[in-house]
Motif scaffolding. Sequence first.
Motif, PDB file in Angstrom:
ATOM      1  N   GLN A  66       0.721  -1.242  -0.085  1.00 25.44           N
ATOM      2  CA  GLN A  66      -0.114  -0.090  -0.198  1.00 25.44           C
ATOM      3  C   GLN A  66       0.895   1.101  -0.007  1.00 25.44           C
ATOM      4  N   TRP A  67       0.150   2.401  -0.186  1.00 21.38           N
ATOM      5  CA  TRP A  67       0.783   3.826  -0.170  1.00 21.38           C
ATOM      6  C   TRP A  67       0.347   4.576   0.850  1.00 21.38           C
ATOM      7  N   VAL A  68       0.932   5.617   1.108  1.00 18.75           N
ATOM      8  CA  VAL A  68       0.368   6.651   2.168  1.00 18.75           C
ATOM      9  C   VAL A  68       0.365   8.266   1.578  1.00 18.75           C
ATOM     10  N   ASP A  69      -1.071   8.692   1.868  1.00 16.94           N
ATOM     11  CA  ASP A  69      -0.961  10.043   1.595  1.00 16.94           C
ATOM     12  C   ASP A  69       0.128  10.880   2.689  1.00 16.94           C
ATOM     13  N   PHE A  70       0.778  11.745   2.198  1.00 20.17           N
ATOM     14  CA  PHE A  70       1.653  12.299   2.836  1.00 20.17           C
ATOM     15  C   PHE A  70       1.584  13.731   2.978  1.00 20.17           C
ATOM     16  N   PHE A  71       1.275  14.358   4.181  1.00 23.08           N
ATOM     17  CA  PHE A  71       0.630  15.578   4.592  1.00 23.08           C
ATOM     18  C   PHE A  71       1.915  16.360   5.257  1.00 23.08           C
ATOM     19  N   ILE A  72       2.231  17.440   4.731  1.00 22.11           N
ATOM     20  CA  ILE A  72       3.322  18.260   5.242  1.00 22.11           C
ATOM     21  C   ILE A  72       2.814  19.556   5.639  1.00 22.11           C
ATOM     22  N   PRO A  73       3.014  20.070   6.854  1.00 17.86           N
ATOM     23  CA  PRO A  73       2.323  21.284   7.445  1.00 17.86           C
ATOM     24  C   PRO A  73       2.541  22.430   6.514  1.00 17.86           C
ATOM     25  N   GLU A  74       3.904  22.660   6.084  1.00 13.51           N
ATOM     26  CA  GLU A  74       4.135  23.691   5.293  1.00 13.51           C
ATOM     27  C   GLU A  74       3.828  23.886   3.697  1.00 13.51           C
ATOM     28  N   VAL A  75       3.475  22.390   3.272  1.00 16.90           N
ATOM     29  CA  VAL A  75       3.147  22.450   1.942  1.00 16.90           C
ATOM     30  C   VAL A  75       1.724  22.058   1.693  1.00 16.90           C
ATOM     31  N   ALA A  76       1.230  22.827   0.709  1.00 23.07           N
ATOM     32  CA  ALA A  76      -0.338  22.785   0.394  1.00 23.07           C
ATOM     33  C   ALA A  76      -0.561  21.632  -0.411  1.00 23.07           C
ATOM     34  N   VAL A  77       0.419  20.872  -1.234  1.00 23.69           N
ATOM     35  CA  VAL A  77      -0.059  19.714  -1.686  1.00 23.69           C
ATOM     36  C   VAL A  77       0.436  18.561  -1.264  1.00 23.69           C
ATOM     37  N   VAL A  78      -0.608  17.544  -1.220  1.00 22.83           N
ATOM     38  CA  VAL A  78      -0.332  16.145  -0.541  1.00 22.83           C
ATOM     39  C   VAL A  78       0.497  15.240  -1.335  1.00 22.83           C
TER      40      VAL A  78
END
Length: 282
Positions: A66-78
């Motif tokens: 499987q994969w992950v959605d990767f959320f970075i606080p200072e980056v708008a794109v997931v």
Amino acid sequence: SKHFYVTGPRFSKMTSDSGCLSCHGKRTCFPVISPAKVCGITNESETVKRLRLAVTNKDFTFKAGQWVDFFIPEVAVVGGFSICSSPGLLEQDGVLELAVKHNVHPPAHWIHTQCSLDSEVALRVGGNFFFDPQPADSPVNLVLIAGGVGINPLFSILLHVADFHRNQESEKNGYKMGTVKLYYSAKNTNELLFKNNIFGLMNEFPGKITCSFHVTQQSSQICEELQPYITEGRISEKELEKHVSKDTLWYICGPPPMIESISKLLENFGVPTDCIYFEKWW
């Protein structure tokens, strides 16, 4: 946005109409978003960084592939990155690993230029491309076919298989694993990720885990220790045909043209479409 998918596989599809890529026919949702902290960064190659992430939420789990959605606080794109470690590592140590190729896509660019130890991100698991057999399932053999960084989810599956083999010795009632053959193609030997790990698995499980490396644009001499394992040129039809059997599942991950040609080839060999699993990069 198509940019979502540039840095690694994100969406899965099967060559049948069932729309589900699980080995036991269940579609599952993965709503848990967990905070995570970067606890390791290494260079897997000149263009690929390997991240180790400590996952905070104990309810966070994933299946091999499987994969992950990767959320970075200072980056708008997931970001969307395939996990390259085994589910067992998360269960035991509370960590997972990603191997991310450098490019201009904002999440990948952040990983290569700004990410550091203790950077905080968040993760959410997704994807129907996985190998997750249950104890009562019939044994199967796997053929894994990787192109470039398409190795990521397949390396996770390979590590999961190794865990099955280790557990088989201690658990009488566990899943009985068949053999695994990995075909792994990249431009050159520098771009073959996880080489040493894969050699380690081949040595630990001789005959049960085997691998054939292929390079398509090698310009320098291949070093002596790698030569026995490396073939120059693409994976041949004859090679793949040897593995066709009713007990074999095929997992393919890489660029779309490669997946399309190999899927078509396997169908021509008479492999049922519900035994062919693939994940395309977009």
